[in-house]
Scaffold this active site. Structure first.
Site, PDB file in Angstrom:
ATOM      1  CB  ALA A 100      -4.054   1.675  -4.796  1.00 33.39           C
ATOM      2  CB  CYS A 101       0.689   0.527  -5.087  1.00 36.00           C
ATOM      3  SG  CYS A 101      -0.601  -0.213  -4.114  1.00 36.00           S
ATOM      4  N   GLY A 129      -1.207   6.350  -4.274  1.00 34.11           N
ATOM      5  CA  GLY A 129      -0.290   6.656  -3.172  1.00 34.11           C
ATOM      6  C   GLY A 129       1.139   6.395  -3.640  1.00 34.11           C
ATOM      7  CG  ASN A 282       1.919   0.217  -1.123  1.00 29.96           C
ATOM      8  OD1 ASN A 282       2.622  -0.472  -0.384  1.00 29.96           O
ATOM      9  ND2 ASN A 282       0.622   0.116  -1.152  1.00 29.96           N
ATOM     10  N   PRO A 283       2.582   3.330   0.221  1.00 37.89           N
ATOM     11  CG  PRO A 283       1.336   5.284  -0.107  1.00 37.89           C
ATOM     12  CD  PRO A 283       1.804   4.051  -0.811  1.00 37.89           C
ATOM     13  CB  CYS A 284      -0.523   0.750   3.498  1.00 41.10           C
ATOM     14  SG  CYS A 284      -1.584   2.196   3.466  1.00 41.10           S
ATOM     15  CD  GLU A 286      -0.670  -2.207   0.774  1.00 43.52           C
ATOM     16  OE1 GLU A 286      -0.038  -1.723   1.731  1.00 43.52           O
ATOM     17  OE2 GLU A 286      -1.567  -1.590   0.163  1.00 43.52           O
ATOM     18  CB  THR A 436      -9.452  -3.943   2.478  1.00 41.55           C
ATOM     19  OG1 THR A 436      -9.604  -4.476   3.800  1.00 41.55           O
ATOM     20  CG2 THR A 436      -8.683  -4.924   1.632  1.00 41.55           C
ATOM     21  N   GLY A 437      -8.910  -0.467   3.744  1.00 40.32           N
ATOM     22  CA  GLY A 437      -9.546   0.530   4.621  1.00 40.32           C
ATOM     23  C   GLY A 437     -10.950   0.905   4.191  1.00 40.32           C
ATOM     24  CB  THR A 438     -12.487   2.794   1.431  1.00 43.79           C
ATOM     25  OG1 THR A 438     -11.173   3.169   1.125  1.00 43.79           O
ATOM     26  CG2 THR A 438     -13.283   3.961   1.931  1.00 43.79           C
TER      27      THR A 438
HETATM   28  O1  CDP Z   1      -9.598   0.259   0.592  1.00 46.80           O
HETATM   29  P1  CDP Z   1      -8.838   1.063  -0.412  1.00 46.80           P
HETATM   30  O2  CDP Z   1      -8.804   0.469  -1.795  1.00 46.80           O
HETATM   31  O3  CDP Z   1      -9.305   2.503  -0.458  1.00 46.80           O
HETATM   32  O4  CDP Z   1      -7.307   1.194   0.061  1.00 46.80           O
HETATM   33  P2  CDP Z   1      -6.405   0.391   1.126  1.00 46.80           P
HETATM   34  O5  CDP Z   1      -6.478  -1.068   0.854  1.00 46.80           O
HETATM   35  O6  CDP Z   1      -6.723   0.848   2.505  1.00 46.80           O
HETATM   36  O7  CDP Z   1      -4.963   0.915   0.746  1.00 46.80           O
HETATM   37  C1  CDP Z   1      -4.281   0.382  -0.373  1.00 46.80           C
HETATM   38  C2  CDP Z   1      -3.302   1.363  -0.909  1.00 46.80           C
HETATM   39  O8  CDP Z   1      -3.979   2.484  -1.481  1.00 46.80           O
HETATM   40  C3  CDP Z   1      -2.363   1.990   0.102  1.00 46.80           C
HETATM   41  O9  CDP Z   1      -1.292   1.207   0.460  1.00 46.80           O
HETATM   42  C4  CDP Z   1      -1.924   3.207  -0.668  1.00 46.80           C
HETATM   43  O10 CDP Z   1      -0.964   2.850  -1.647  1.00 46.80           O
HETATM   44  C5  CDP Z   1      -3.204   3.648  -1.353  1.00 46.80           C
HETATM   45  N1  CDP Z   1      -3.926   4.679  -0.556  1.00 46.80           N
HETATM   46  C6  CDP Z   1      -3.686   6.026  -0.816  1.00 46.80           C
HETATM   47  O11 CDP Z   1      -2.889   6.340  -1.671  1.00 46.80           O
HETATM   48  N2  CDP Z   1      -4.332   6.997  -0.097  1.00 46.80           N
HETATM   49  C7  CDP Z   1      -5.192   6.679   0.875  1.00 46.80           C
HETATM   50  N3  CDP Z   1      -5.802   7.647   1.546  1.00 46.80           N
HETATM   51  C8  CDP Z   1      -5.444   5.317   1.164  1.00 46.80           C
HETATM   52  C9  CDP Z   1      -4.799   4.332   0.423  1.00 46.80           C
END
Ligand code: CDP
Length: 587
Positions: A100-101, A129, A282-284, A286, A436-438
């Protein structure tokens, strides 16, 4: 696709209603016409088998791939652990990019800048991201040697990155997210701070100012500090540190943008300073990373590690179970590194050297609800430290075990661990707390280490789907207290909180607090508690009521620095939201 056959006895996963929608929309495989041809069971088996199959490469492994695949499947489908979205989407498919990062360097020349644009596009396409430091770009209006003209500065290039992102959907499902960081001593820092003033501008970016300890000391003493041209190292101006800090606080009060990160603090935890300095996250926020590094994340659902008290004993955390999950999860995430195909050779090389993984937690608020501990209490903060210390220690011992089986991370000898003779470890970092949005929607748990936003609410997911959610632990507790009625639930859904509902039992109101009921200082203390035992960083928002003053934000920013946080994000209720794609609402 994995060669491991799906066992006939594999149980069907139980999927909550929200997860059904999200999984179908974004994660289950579709054919060229967009028709879903993969069941959720097949999805989780695809991921479990692809990741477990990596085990076969290692002669010294204590697991057989088929057995491990089954354990991974059970781990995910009981929602005890989930890997980050790109792993769920791409494992066992042709895309194969599972992290993701990412952080990409932006060099101070046209070729370097456009290389970064191209590389970001490739990463977004695969679901990752990207974070960038723009600090190396020469300031606006400085001379360009090759043409004799003047440079347009980091901000104008940022717009190009933003535009490119706009056009590319991640894995065909969502737009990419970016982080842009500029050091506070860059000559264009004031323009950067104001960059998102107009609504919608740079909407694919989170922006953060990289603060140094030298700057923070100047803030304290109300002194001026130097602005340094990145290309020549010359001092080209000065600003008053206190004034700049005040402007940052004002911006946070108005819109939450830009955020701040503490660069020296981040670099104190850099496990491989000899490989370079960390300039971006990374974008968020962390996951601080070196240029060209990538990291895959995974999150343990703490709500599942609750042990109900029996025979007069108090309820507690199931430490044995947590340990089991941590060890399996570390193996999972380390295998993800091998299973992943990175979009650039430079990234493959960097990831290969450090093998960073980011195991974190979600469902923290759910666990506190079950333990009847209020989030805004010292007991909760102390427990946060205990839990995260346990996760960090166990993840490191799991990483040590893997190092014995398959070797240490190649940069180990030159890492801080190698030099202090602390390892060997398989991974340069093991812990990160993601938003952990999704994932939290899929697992049906509270997100990351955040308190619940509301006990009952209507969630807008993706385009126009509306989902109603009531926290199950709250519902059960209301029933236990004999206070349940349909009318009461309706009332709560309107306001989200029971803080002012005097007719409800005191105990319920003490335990079932929500984000806005919690005083900002407790948000920060919680972040600091988790940070203390997290190798990378912690995704957390300090929620403030609309009535919060600039002085209060000043205080939060300063305390975040004093408490050793790596950055801080505040959100004042009702102020403009300009965060990029990081909550479930956006996906
Ligand atoms: O829950 P999920 O695994 O979808 O992601 P998250 O924990 O909300 O976000 C973790 C990381 O995923 C963020 O910091 C970004 O690096 C990446 N991300 C992204 O690239 N694009 C998104 N729309 C959401 C998350």
């Amino acid at each position: 696709m994995s060669t491991l056959k799906m066992p006939a006895s594999l149980p069907d996963p139980i999927i909550n209603e929200n997860a059904k929608i999200v999984l179908k929309r974004r994660y289950q495989r579709k054919d060229a016409d967009g028709i879903v041809y993969e069941s959720v069971k097949e999805l989780f088996w695809r991921v479990a088998s692809a990741i477990a199959e990596e085990e076969a490469k290692y002669d010294g492994s204590s697991y057989k791939p088929a057995k491990l695949a089954r354990e991974f499947y059970d781990l995910m489908t009981t929602y005890r652990f989930l890997p980050n979205s790109p792993t769920l989407m791409n494992a066992g498919t042709d895309i194969g990019q599972l992290a993701a990062c990412f952080v990409l360097p932006v060099a101070d020349d046209i070729e370097g800048i456009f290389d970064a644009v191209k590389h970001a596009a490739m990463i977004h396409k695969s679901g990752g991201g990207t974070g960038f430091s723009f600090s190396r770009l020469r300031a606006k209006d400085s001379v360009v040697g090759s043409t004799g003209g003047v440079a347009s500065g980091p901000l104008s290039f940022l717009k190009i990155f933003n535009c490119a992102t706009e056009q590319i959907k991640q894995g065909g499902t969502r737009r990419g997210a970016n982080m842009g960081i500029l050091r506070v001593d860059h000559p264009d820092v004031m323009d950067f701070i104001k960059a998102k003033e107009r609504d919608g501008e740079l909407n694919n970016f989170n922006l953060s100012i990289g603060l140094t300890e030298q700057f923070m000391r100047a803030v304290e003493k109300k002194e001026d500090y130097d602005l340094v041209a990145p290309n020549s190292g010359e001092v080209v101006g000065q600003l008053n540190a206190r004034e700049v800090f005040n402007i940052l606080v004002n911006k946070a009060w108005e819109s939450g943008d830009p955020g701040i990160v503490f660069l020296d603090r981040i670099n104190r935890d850099n496990p491989t300073p000899k490989l370079g300095e960390i300039e971006s996250t990374n974008p968020c926020g962390e996951q601080p990373l070196l240029p060209y590094e990538a990291c895959n994340l995974g999150s343990i659902n703490l709500g599942k590690c609750y042990l109900k008290g029996k025979n007069g004993h108090d309820s507690e955390i199931d430490w044995e179970e947590l340990k089991r999950i941590v060890h399996l999860s570390v193996r999972f995430l380390d295998n993800v590194i091998d299973a992943s195909v990175y979009p650039l050779d430079q990234i493959t090389e960097m990831v290969g050297k450090n093998r960073k993984i980011g195991l974190g937690v979600m469902g923290w608020a759910d666990l506190l609800y079950q333990l009847k501990i209020s989030y805004n209490s010292q007991t909760a903060v102390d427990l946060a430290e205990r839990v995260m210390k346990f996760v960090r220690d166990e993840s490191r011992s799991a990483s040590k075990l893997l190092a014995k089986e398959r070797g240490e991370f190649p940069a180990y000898p030159e890492s801080v661990f190698g030099e202090a003779n602390l390892g060997p470890y398989r991974n340069a970092t093991t812990t990160t707390i993601a938003p952990t949005g999704t994932l939290s929607i899929i697992a049906g748990c509270s997100s990351g280490v955040e308190p619940l936003f509301a006990l009952s609410f209507v969630r807008n997911v993706m385009d126009n789907d509306k989902l109603v959610e009531t926290n199950p632990f709250f519902e059960a507790a209301v029933k236990d207290a004999d206070a349940y009625s349909a009318k009461l639930m309706e009332e709560i859904a309107k306001v989200g909180t029971i803080k002012k509902m005097d007719h409800l039992p005191e105990e319920l109101r003490r335990v079932f607090v929500t984000a806005m009921d919690i005083e900002p200082i407790w948000h920060l203390k919680m972040q600091a508690a988790f940070q203390k035992f997290t190798d990378n960083a912690v995704s957390k928002t300090v929620n403030l009521p609309n009535s919060a003053t600039k002085e209060e934000i000043w205080d939060i920013y300063w305390k975040a620095y004093e408490f050793g946080c790596k950055g801080v994000t505040v959100y004042r209720d009702g102020s403009k939201i300009s965060q990029v794609l990081c909550t479930g609402d956006d996906k």
